[in-house]
Design a protein around this motif. Structure first.
Motif, PDB file in Angstrom:
ATOM      1  N   GLU A 205     -48.273  18.416  32.999  1.00  0.00           N
ATOM      2  CA  GLU A 205     -48.200  17.494  31.866  1.00  0.00           C
ATOM      3  C   GLU A 205     -46.781  16.984  31.633  1.00  0.00           C
ATOM      4  O   GLU A 205     -46.389  16.643  30.513  1.00  0.00           O
ATOM      5  N   ILE A 206     -45.998  16.876  32.716  1.00  0.00           N
ATOM      6  CA  ILE A 206     -44.589  16.526  32.608  1.00  0.00           C
ATOM      7  C   ILE A 206     -44.366  15.156  31.972  1.00  0.00           C
ATOM      8  O   ILE A 206     -43.338  14.905  31.356  1.00  0.00           O
ATOM      9  N   TYR A 207     -45.357  14.250  32.074  1.00  0.00           N
ATOM     10  CA  TYR A 207     -45.217  12.894  31.523  1.00  0.00           C
ATOM     11  C   TYR A 207     -45.959  12.736  30.197  1.00  0.00           C
ATOM     12  O   TYR A 207     -46.346  11.632  29.813  1.00  0.00           O
ATOM     13  N   GLU A 208     -46.149  13.827  29.474  1.00  0.00           N
ATOM     14  CA  GLU A 208     -47.037  13.830  28.314  1.00  0.00           C
ATOM     15  C   GLU A 208     -46.640  12.868  27.202  1.00  0.00           C
ATOM     16  O   GLU A 208     -47.497  12.446  26.408  1.00  0.00           O
ATOM     17  N   TYR A 209     -45.363  12.486  27.112  1.00  0.00           N
ATOM     18  CA  TYR A 209     -44.938  11.567  26.050  1.00  0.00           C
ATOM     19  C   TYR A 209     -44.892  10.109  26.507  1.00  0.00           C
ATOM     20  O   TYR A 209     -44.657   9.221  25.693  1.00  0.00           O
ATOM     21  N   PHE A 210     -45.131   9.867  27.779  1.00  0.00           N
ATOM     22  CA  PHE A 210     -45.078   8.505  28.306  1.00  0.00           C
ATOM     23  C   PHE A 210     -46.489   7.927  28.269  1.00  0.00           C
ATOM     24  O   PHE A 210     -47.227   7.959  29.257  1.00  0.00           O
ATOM     25  N   LEU A 211     -46.879   7.429  27.105  1.00  0.00           N
ATOM     26  CA  LEU A 211     -48.233   6.958  26.834  1.00  0.00           C
ATOM     27  C   LEU A 211     -48.185   5.525  26.315  1.00  0.00           C
ATOM     28  O   LEU A 211     -47.352   5.207  25.455  1.00  0.00           O
ATOM     29  N   PHE A 212     -49.090   4.690  26.798  1.00  0.00           N
ATOM     30  CA  PHE A 212     -49.031   3.268  26.480  1.00  0.00           C
ATOM     31  C   PHE A 212     -50.345   2.781  25.868  1.00  0.00           C
ATOM     32  O   PHE A 212     -51.410   3.341  26.116  1.00  0.00           O
ATOM     33  N   ASP A 213     -50.224   1.731  25.076  1.00  0.00           N
ATOM     34  CA  ASP A 213     -51.383   1.048  24.495  1.00  0.00           C
ATOM     35  C   ASP A 213     -52.242   1.986  23.655  1.00  0.00           C
ATOM     36  O   ASP A 213     -53.479   1.876  23.634  1.00  0.00           O
ATOM     37  N   GLY A 214     -51.609   2.912  22.959  1.00  0.00           N
ATOM     38  CA  GLY A 214     -52.326   3.810  22.059  1.00  0.00           C
ATOM     39  C   GLY A 214     -53.099   4.918  22.735  1.00  0.00           C
ATOM     40  O   GLY A 214     -53.908   5.606  22.094  1.00  0.00           O
ATOM     41  N   THR A 215     -52.847   5.156  24.024  1.00  0.00           N
ATOM     42  CA  THR A 215     -53.552   6.215  24.755  1.00  0.00           C
ATOM     43  C   THR A 215     -53.171   7.592  24.216  1.00  0.00           C
ATOM     44  O   THR A 215     -52.021   7.835  23.857  1.00  0.00           O
ATOM     45  N   GLU A 216     -54.120   8.500  24.156  1.00  0.00           N
ATOM     46  CA  GLU A 216     -53.911   9.849  23.610  1.00  0.00           C
ATOM     47  C   GLU A 216     -53.747  10.853  24.739  1.00  0.00           C
ATOM     48  O   GLU A 216     -54.471  10.824  25.732  1.00  0.00           O
ATOM     49  N   HIS A 217     -52.786  11.758  24.572  1.00  0.00           N
ATOM     50  CA  HIS A 217     -52.616  12.849  25.543  1.00  0.00           C
ATOM     51  C   HIS A 217     -53.443  14.049  25.111  1.00  0.00           C
ATOM     52  O   HIS A 217     -53.368  14.505  23.969  1.00  0.00           O
ATOM     53  N   ILE A 218     -54.222  14.577  26.045  1.00  0.00           N
ATOM     54  CA  ILE A 218     -55.048  15.760  25.804  1.00  0.00           C
ATOM     55  C   ILE A 218     -54.575  16.884  26.722  1.00  0.00           C
ATOM     56  O   ILE A 218     -54.416  16.686  27.933  1.00  0.00           O
ATOM     57  N   SER A 219     -54.360  18.050  26.152  1.00  0.00           N
ATOM     58  CA  SER A 219     -54.042  19.240  26.939  1.00  0.00           C
ATOM     59  C   SER A 219     -55.311  20.064  27.112  1.00  0.00           C
ATOM     60  O   SER A 219     -55.927  20.470  26.117  1.00  0.00           O
ATOM     61  N   PRO A 220     -55.734  20.328  28.347  1.00  0.00           N
ATOM     62  CA  PRO A 220     -56.975  21.087  28.557  1.00  0.00           C
ATOM     63  C   PRO A 220     -57.005  22.431  27.858  1.00  0.00           C
ATOM     64  O   PRO A 220     -58.067  22.870  27.403  1.00  0.00           O
ATOM     65  N   ALA A 221     -55.846  23.098  27.743  1.00  0.00           N
ATOM     66  CA  ALA A 221     -55.821  24.419  27.115  1.00  0.00           C
ATOM     67  C   ALA A 221     -56.173  24.368  25.635  1.00  0.00           C
ATOM     68  O   ALA A 221     -56.467  25.404  25.033  1.00  0.00           O
ATOM     69  N   SER A 222     -56.149  23.170  25.045  1.00  0.00           N
ATOM     70  CA  SER A 222     -56.495  23.033  23.626  1.00  0.00           C
ATOM     71  C   SER A 222     -58.004  22.949  23.407  1.00  0.00           C
ATOM     72  O   SER A 222     -58.466  23.041  22.263  1.00  0.00           O
ATOM     73  N   LEU A 223     -58.773  22.764  24.483  1.00  0.00           N
ATOM     74  CA  LEU A 223     -60.221  22.670  24.340  1.00  0.00           C
ATOM     75  C   LEU A 223     -60.819  24.061  24.132  1.00  0.00           C
ATOM     76  O   LEU A 223     -60.276  25.059  24.601  1.00  0.00           O
ATOM     77  N   PRO A 224     -61.951  24.149  23.435  1.00  0.00           N
ATOM     78  CA  PRO A 224     -62.560  25.452  23.145  1.00  0.00           C
ATOM     79  C   PRO A 224     -62.819  26.264  24.420  1.00  0.00           C
ATOM     80  O   PRO A 224     -63.380  25.761  25.397  1.00  0.00           O
TER      81      PRO A 224
END
Length: 392
Positions: A205-224
């Motif tokens: 997830e090294i590019y996690e803050y490089f997001l364009f056009d309102g795209t959301e970053h999801i981390s798999p470890a946050s899923l149930p």
């Protein structure tokens, strides 16, 4: 004296592990004094708190080894950031490892988790270091191609790629080289497959803050139910423009982290101590607005480069995230993507990477990857040179 030449040889895997095409193009670009859009060096300004506190740490004598898992202030800052931004709650004393770049995190995790002959799935186009890390450890990569240009996942193909020897799936989101950002729905399907087949998920997830056009970053470890089986790998190289400092990090369940930390210590000992202090200061002192501005600034860079590529007759796949563009350059002379990259460099002074560096089975021959993590004046110089190419 007789030379026993049959024992003086390279390992069996060595001929398959070569200098990346990215670095080869960087050497060629430097040789002619061109604009390097080949390597993701990220030569933009480093935030002041990061620089100042690294220098202060050097002067204060913090120049010795750190503990195996990294400095306490940095691990604690990473844990806070993971909770705040990624929605992942980790113990800084048992579930956070500071690594010598994200690459070292992946290498140590693979050493700790996989045996020779195991299989690991990765999506194509892939980052070459992911592929070659697996190969170097005698782990068998199995590539699952994404749909060209839309980069959609074929979940039937993903399911079919899973065998009794499959141990994990590697996901890079936002992706190098295509800029795909995996959606929550996609990760939920990947998570379901990982639970069904009892697989690890290794996520870069090294590019996690490089997001364009309102795209959301999801981390798999946050899923149930995914925290125990997910190894989350990231770092500050891109976010703080410190690619040469080698400050990465990894979070994982404590069942796995101890062994991963040992293998990291064995290969790298620790990330540079003063740079850890500078990175901790950045995480502690920089407000949320810094990261939002980062995305805004890089979206403008993306749009600048994509417009130039279109103007010179190339067809870019507009990325949702990261800072790379894959573009169709079939109009450039050359029988292969490597030849096209070198011809474009010779004619424009702009370095890009052959698309075949990110594909298997001869895919990507009409593609080049361009990086837009450059200072605006350098990026503008590259764009002007590319536009001039159309008239030649």
């Amino acid at each position: 004296m007789r030379t026993v030449t049959e024992k003086l040889r390279l390992s069996e895997i060595s001929p398959r592990i070569m200098q990346s095409e990215i670095r080869s193009m960087t050497v060629e670009c430097d040789r002619i004094g061109g604009v390097n859009l080949a390597q993701g060096v990220c030569d933009t300004e480093v935030p002041s708190p990061v620089v100042e506190n690294a220098i202060k740490a050097i002067h204060d004598g913090h120049n010795i080894y750190t503990r195996m898992d990294g400095l306490t202030p940095l691990r604690e800052a990473i844990a806070r950031k993971m909770a705040h931004y990624n929605g992942i709650h980790v113990d800084p004393d048992s579930e956070v490892l500071v690594t010598s770049g994200a690459t070292a995190g992946l290498y140590a995790a693979c050493l700790a988790l996989f045996d020779p002959g195991d299989e690991v799935i990765l999506f194509e186009p892939f980052y070459g270091y992911h592929l070659n890390t697996l190969l170097s450890l005698r782990v068998q990569p199995r590539a699952v191609p994404l749909a060209m240009h839309t980069w959609e996942i074929d979940f039937d193909a993903l399911s079919a790629a899973i065998t009794p020897r499959t141990r994990a799936i590697i996901v890079n989101s936002p992706s190098n080289p295509c800029g795909k950002v995996f959606s929550r729905a996609e990760f939920e399907k990947i998570a379901a497959l990982s639970e069904e087949h009892d697989l690890f998920i290794l996520t870069d997830e090294i590019y996690e803050y490089f997001l364009f056009d309102g795209t959301e970053h999801i981390s798999p470890a946050s899923l149930p139910g995914m925290a125990e089986r997910t190894i989350t790998i990231s770092g500050l190289s891109k976010t703080f423009s410190i690619t040469g400092w080698r400050i990465g990090y990894l979070t994982a369940d404590k069942r796995w982290l101890g062994s991963i930390a040992y293998f990291h210590d064995l290969a790298y000992v620790c990330a540079p101590s003063p740079f850890q202090y500078g990175s901790a200061a950045g995480l502690i002192e920089l407000p949320d607005s810094f990261y939002k501005q980062l995305a805004t600034d890089y979206q403008a860079k993306r749009d600048m480069l994509c417009a130039a590529l279109q103007d010179c007759g190339f067809t870019p796949s507009i990325p949702q995230g990261a800072y790379y563009v894959l573009a169709n350059v079939s109009a450039v002379p050359g029988a292969t993507a490597r030849e096209k990259a070198r011809n474009l460099l010779a004619q424009t002074g702009v370095a890009a990477v052959a698309g075949t560096a990110f594909f298997s089975e001869e895919r990507g021959e009409d593609l080049l990857r361009f990086c837009f993590a450059k200072r605006d004046e350098d990026l503008q110089r590259a764009c002007d040179a590319l536009r001039s190419y159309r008239g030649k």
